[in-house]
Design a protein around this motif. Structure first.
Motif, PDB file in Angstrom:
ATOM      1  N   MET A   1      15.364  -3.025   6.314  1.00  0.00           N
ATOM      2  CA  MET A   1      14.362  -2.246   5.607  1.00  0.00           C
ATOM      3  C   MET A   1      14.502  -2.513   4.110  1.00  0.00           C
ATOM      4  O   MET A   1      15.545  -2.294   3.522  1.00  0.00           O
ATOM      5  CB  MET A   1      14.571  -0.752   5.911  1.00  0.00           C
ATOM      6  CG  MET A   1      13.532   0.133   5.270  1.00  0.00           C
ATOM      7  SD  MET A   1      13.631   1.859   5.788  1.00  0.00           S
ATOM      8  CE  MET A   1      15.004   2.423   4.803  1.00  0.00           C
ATOM      9  N   ASP A   2      13.423  -3.009   3.526  1.00  0.00           N
ATOM     10  CA  ASP A   2      13.416  -3.324   2.095  1.00  0.00           C
ATOM     11  C   ASP A   2      12.270  -2.549   1.448  1.00  0.00           C
ATOM     12  O   ASP A   2      11.164  -3.056   1.319  1.00  0.00           O
ATOM     13  CB  ASP A   2      13.250  -4.834   1.903  1.00  0.00           C
ATOM     14  CG  ASP A   2      13.258  -5.231   0.428  1.00  0.00           C
ATOM     15  OD1 ASP A   2      13.935  -4.542  -0.353  1.00  0.00           O
ATOM     16  OD2 ASP A   2      12.575  -6.203   0.077  1.00  0.00           O
ATOM     17  N   ILE A   3      12.551  -1.305   1.066  1.00  0.00           N
ATOM     18  CA  ILE A   3      11.524  -0.436   0.497  1.00  0.00           C
ATOM     19  C   ILE A   3      11.331  -0.763  -0.986  1.00  0.00           C
ATOM     20  O   ILE A   3      12.299  -0.836  -1.737  1.00  0.00           O
ATOM     21  CB  ILE A   3      11.894   1.058   0.661  1.00  0.00           C
ATOM     22  CG1 ILE A   3      12.192   1.403   2.123  1.00  0.00           C
ATOM     23  CG2 ILE A   3      10.795   1.953   0.101  1.00  0.00           C
ATOM     24  CD1 ILE A   3      11.058   1.217   3.080  1.00  0.00           C
ATOM     25  N   ARG A   4      10.077  -0.978  -1.363  1.00  0.00           N
ATOM     26  CA  ARG A   4       9.726  -1.195  -2.762  1.00  0.00           C
ATOM     27  C   ARG A   4       8.865  -0.023  -3.221  1.00  0.00           C
ATOM     28  O   ARG A   4       8.192   0.597  -2.415  1.00  0.00           O
ATOM     29  CB  ARG A   4       8.917  -2.488  -2.934  1.00  0.00           C
ATOM     30  CG  ARG A   4       9.697  -3.764  -2.780  1.00  0.00           C
ATOM     31  CD  ARG A   4       8.872  -5.008  -3.128  1.00  0.00           C
ATOM     32  NE  ARG A   4       7.475  -4.951  -2.678  1.00  0.00           N
ATOM     33  CZ  ARG A   4       6.410  -4.735  -3.474  1.00  0.00           C
ATOM     34  NH1 ARG A   4       6.562  -4.560  -4.768  1.00  0.00           N
ATOM     35  NH2 ARG A   4       5.184  -4.702  -2.982  1.00  0.00           N
ATOM     36  N   TYR A   5       8.855   0.233  -4.520  1.00  0.00           N
ATOM     37  CA  TYR A   5       8.058   1.315  -5.086  1.00  0.00           C
ATOM     38  C   TYR A   5       7.117   0.745  -6.134  1.00  0.00           C
ATOM     39  O   TYR A   5       7.504  -0.135  -6.903  1.00  0.00           O
ATOM     40  CB  TYR A   5       8.965   2.381  -5.703  1.00  0.00           C
ATOM     41  CG  TYR A   5       9.843   3.046  -4.661  1.00  0.00           C
ATOM     42  CD1 TYR A   5       9.393   4.152  -3.949  1.00  0.00           C
ATOM     43  CD2 TYR A   5      11.099   2.538  -4.362  1.00  0.00           C
ATOM     44  CE1 TYR A   5      10.178   4.750  -2.980  1.00  0.00           C
ATOM     45  CE2 TYR A   5      11.896   3.131  -3.386  1.00  0.00           C
ATOM     46  CZ  TYR A   5      11.428   4.227  -2.703  1.00  0.00           C
ATOM     47  OH  TYR A   5      12.195   4.812  -1.730  1.00  0.00           O
ATOM     48  N   LYS A   6       5.886   1.226  -6.144  1.00  0.00           N
ATOM     49  CA  LYS A   6       4.927   0.789  -7.154  1.00  0.00           C
ATOM     50  C   LYS A   6       3.937   1.899  -7.427  1.00  0.00           C
ATOM     51  O   LYS A   6       3.760   2.795  -6.616  1.00  0.00           O
ATOM     52  CB  LYS A   6       4.200  -0.493  -6.720  1.00  0.00           C
ATOM     53  CG  LYS A   6       3.178  -0.294  -5.602  1.00  0.00           C
ATOM     54  CD  LYS A   6       2.404  -1.555  -5.237  1.00  0.00           C
ATOM     55  CE  LYS A   6       1.492  -2.098  -6.267  1.00  0.00           C
ATOM     56  NZ  LYS A   6       0.212  -1.445  -6.476  1.00  0.00           N
ATOM     57  N   ARG A   7       3.287   1.811  -8.582  1.00  0.00           N
ATOM     58  CA  ARG A   7       2.247   2.780  -8.924  1.00  0.00           C
ATOM     59  C   ARG A   7       0.989   2.511  -8.095  1.00  0.00           C
ATOM     60  O   ARG A   7       0.659   1.369  -7.827  1.00  0.00           O
ATOM     61  CB  ARG A   7       1.885   2.674 -10.401  1.00  0.00           C
ATOM     62  CG  ARG A   7       2.923   3.264 -11.307  1.00  0.00           C
ATOM     63  CD  ARG A   7       2.371   3.317 -12.733  1.00  0.00           C
ATOM     64  NE  ARG A   7       3.367   3.824 -13.640  1.00  0.00           N
ATOM     65  CZ  ARG A   7       3.614   5.115 -13.826  1.00  0.00           C
ATOM     66  NH1 ARG A   7       2.938   6.009 -13.152  1.00  0.00           N
ATOM     67  NH2 ARG A   7       4.537   5.499 -14.671  1.00  0.00           N
ATOM     68  N   LEU A   8       0.293   3.595  -7.778  1.00  0.00           N
ATOM     69  CA  LEU A   8      -0.994   3.481  -7.104  1.00  0.00           C
ATOM     70  C   LEU A   8      -2.001   2.835  -8.050  1.00  0.00           C
ATOM     71  O   LEU A   8      -2.077   3.194  -9.219  1.00  0.00           O
ATOM     72  CB  LEU A   8      -1.496   4.886  -6.704  1.00  0.00           C
ATOM     73  CG  LEU A   8      -2.918   4.995  -6.160  1.00  0.00           C
ATOM     74  CD1 LEU A   8      -3.038   4.313  -4.799  1.00  0.00           C
ATOM     75  CD2 LEU A   8      -3.333   6.461  -6.043  1.00  0.00           C
ATOM     76  N   THR A   9      -2.778   1.870  -7.523  1.00  0.00           N
ATOM     77  CA  THR A   9      -3.893   1.289  -8.268  1.00  0.00           C
ATOM     78  C   THR A   9      -5.139   1.420  -7.387  1.00  0.00           C
ATOM     79  O   THR A   9      -5.044   1.801  -6.212  1.00  0.00           O
ATOM     80  CB  THR A   9      -3.660  -0.208  -8.595  1.00  0.00           C
ATOM     81  OG1 THR A   9      -3.648  -0.944  -7.374  1.00  0.00           O
ATOM     82  CG2 THR A   9      -2.360  -0.422  -9.358  1.00  0.00           C
ATOM     83  N   GLU A  10      -6.287   1.084  -7.942  1.00  0.00           N
ATOM     84  CA  GLU A  10      -7.542   1.178  -7.181  1.00  0.00           C
ATOM     85  C   GLU A  10      -7.468   0.346  -5.899  1.00  0.00           C
ATOM     86  O   GLU A  10      -8.098   0.675  -4.909  1.00  0.00           O
ATOM     87  CB  GLU A  10      -8.726   0.716  -8.047  1.00  0.00           C
ATOM     88  CG  GLU A  10      -8.972   1.640  -9.208  1.00  0.00           C
ATOM     89  CD  GLU A  10     -10.362   2.239  -9.222  1.00  0.00           C
ATOM     90  OE1 GLU A  10     -11.140   2.020  -8.275  1.00  0.00           O
ATOM     91  OE2 GLU A  10     -10.661   2.942 -10.201  1.00  0.00           O
ATOM     92  N   LYS A  11      -6.676  -0.726  -5.925  1.00  0.00           N
ATOM     93  CA  LYS A  11      -6.562  -1.628  -4.774  1.00  0.00           C
ATOM     94  C   LYS A  11      -6.044  -0.894  -3.526  1.00  0.00           C
ATOM     95  O   LYS A  11      -6.462  -1.182  -2.421  1.00  0.00           O
ATOM     96  CB  LYS A  11      -5.625  -2.786  -5.145  1.00  0.00           C
ATOM     97  CG  LYS A  11      -5.719  -3.992  -4.233  1.00  0.00           C
ATOM     98  CD  LYS A  11      -4.825  -5.116  -4.725  1.00  0.00           C
ATOM     99  CE  LYS A  11      -3.412  -4.794  -4.303  1.00  0.00           C
ATOM    100  NZ  LYS A  11      -2.461  -5.843  -4.252  1.00  0.00           N
ATOM    101  N   ASP A  59       6.903  -0.945   2.621  1.00  0.00           N
ATOM    102  CA  ASP A  59       7.818  -1.724   3.439  1.00  0.00           C
ATOM    103  C   ASP A  59       7.032  -2.958   3.878  1.00  0.00           C
ATOM    104  O   ASP A  59       6.034  -2.837   4.595  1.00  0.00           O
ATOM    105  CB  ASP A  59       8.299  -0.923   4.651  1.00  0.00           C
ATOM    106  CG  ASP A  59       9.354  -1.667   5.461  1.00  0.00           C
ATOM    107  OD1 ASP A  59       9.889  -2.686   4.969  1.00  0.00           O
ATOM    108  OD2 ASP A  59       9.634  -1.228   6.596  1.00  0.00           O
ATOM    109  N   GLU A  60       7.470  -4.118   3.412  1.00  0.00           N
ATOM    110  CA  GLU A  60       6.782  -5.382   3.697  1.00  0.00           C
ATOM    111  C   GLU A  60       5.289  -5.293   3.374  1.00  0.00           C
ATOM    112  O   GLU A  60       4.439  -5.729   4.157  1.00  0.00           O
ATOM    113  CB  GLU A  60       7.007  -5.797   5.143  1.00  0.00           C
ATOM    114  CG  GLU A  60       8.461  -6.100   5.442  1.00  0.00           C
ATOM    115  CD  GLU A  60       8.692  -6.589   6.865  1.00  0.00           C
ATOM    116  OE1 GLU A  60       7.712  -6.924   7.545  1.00  0.00           O
ATOM    117  OE2 GLU A  60       9.862  -6.623   7.266  1.00  0.00           O
ATOM    118  N   GLY A  61       4.961  -4.683   2.245  1.00  0.00           N
ATOM    119  CA  GLY A  61       3.580  -4.610   1.796  1.00  0.00           C
ATOM    120  C   GLY A  61       2.767  -3.468   2.379  1.00  0.00           C
ATOM    121  O   GLY A  61       1.654  -3.208   1.941  1.00  0.00           O
ATOM    122  N   ASN A  62       3.303  -2.774   3.377  1.00  0.00           N
ATOM    123  CA  ASN A  62       2.590  -1.640   3.979  1.00  0.00           C
ATOM    124  C   ASN A  62       3.004  -0.342   3.309  1.00  0.00           C
ATOM    125  O   ASN A  62       4.198  -0.079   3.150  1.00  0.00           O
ATOM    126  CB  ASN A  62       2.880  -1.543   5.488  1.00  0.00           C
ATOM    127  CG  ASN A  62       2.405  -2.773   6.231  1.00  0.00           C
ATOM    128  OD1 ASN A  62       1.285  -3.235   6.030  1.00  0.00           O
ATOM    129  ND2 ASN A  62       3.278  -3.321   7.069  1.00  0.00           N
TER     130      ASN A  62
END
Length: 150
Positions: A1-11, A59-62
């Protein structure tokens, strides 16, 4: 499991809205209308003016976890001299990812954003499931909270 964090964007907005509706359903909300257009309008407008921020866990882009913080301003009072209040919402983690610290990390990030915005306090109407997370983080109950529905 490789969890990444990012800000919400319109995408990611469509997925974010879908997860928000899932959260409301899980909390037992009665669906009387199609909420998607109203949520889309709200998030688009408030993300643009900086009064809504959100962090996502992926997780893997999801997207597997969401958070949200709306910033409102009231007349300053002794408990919050800036008058700026963070309203926490959209705290949601997919069922199979729960109890792994993801919600705590998301919460920490939106609280940092609220601090940066100048908020003096953060409020949430917590679901039964979320109470432990918020109490462990340091939130306390405010017995005076009342609501009047128009």
């Amino acid at each position: 499991m490789d969890i990444r964090y990012k800000r919400l964007t319109e995408k990611e907005l469509n997925t974010f809205i879908h997860m928000r509706i899932n959260q409301l359903r899980e909390e037992g909300a009665k669906e009387e209308i199609d909420l998607v257009p109203a949520l889309n309008e709200y998030y688009t407008r408030h993300m643009a003016d900086g009064t809504f921020v959100s962090w996502l866990a992926l997780d893997e882009g999801n997207i597997i976890g969401t958070s949200g913080m709306s910033f409102v301003e009231k007349p300053p009072y002794f408990g919050c001299p800036s008058g700026k209040i963070g309203l926490l919402s959209s705290m949601y983690t997919d069922l199979e990812y729960r109890r792994r610290g993801i919600a705590k990390e998301l919460l920490s990030r939106v609280i940092d954003d609220a601090r940066e915005y100048g908020c003096g306090t953060i409020q949430i109407t917590a679901s039964d499931m979320g109470v432990k997370l918020y109490t462990d983080f340091g939130f306390v109950h405010n017995g005076n909270f009342m609501q009047y529905k128009l």
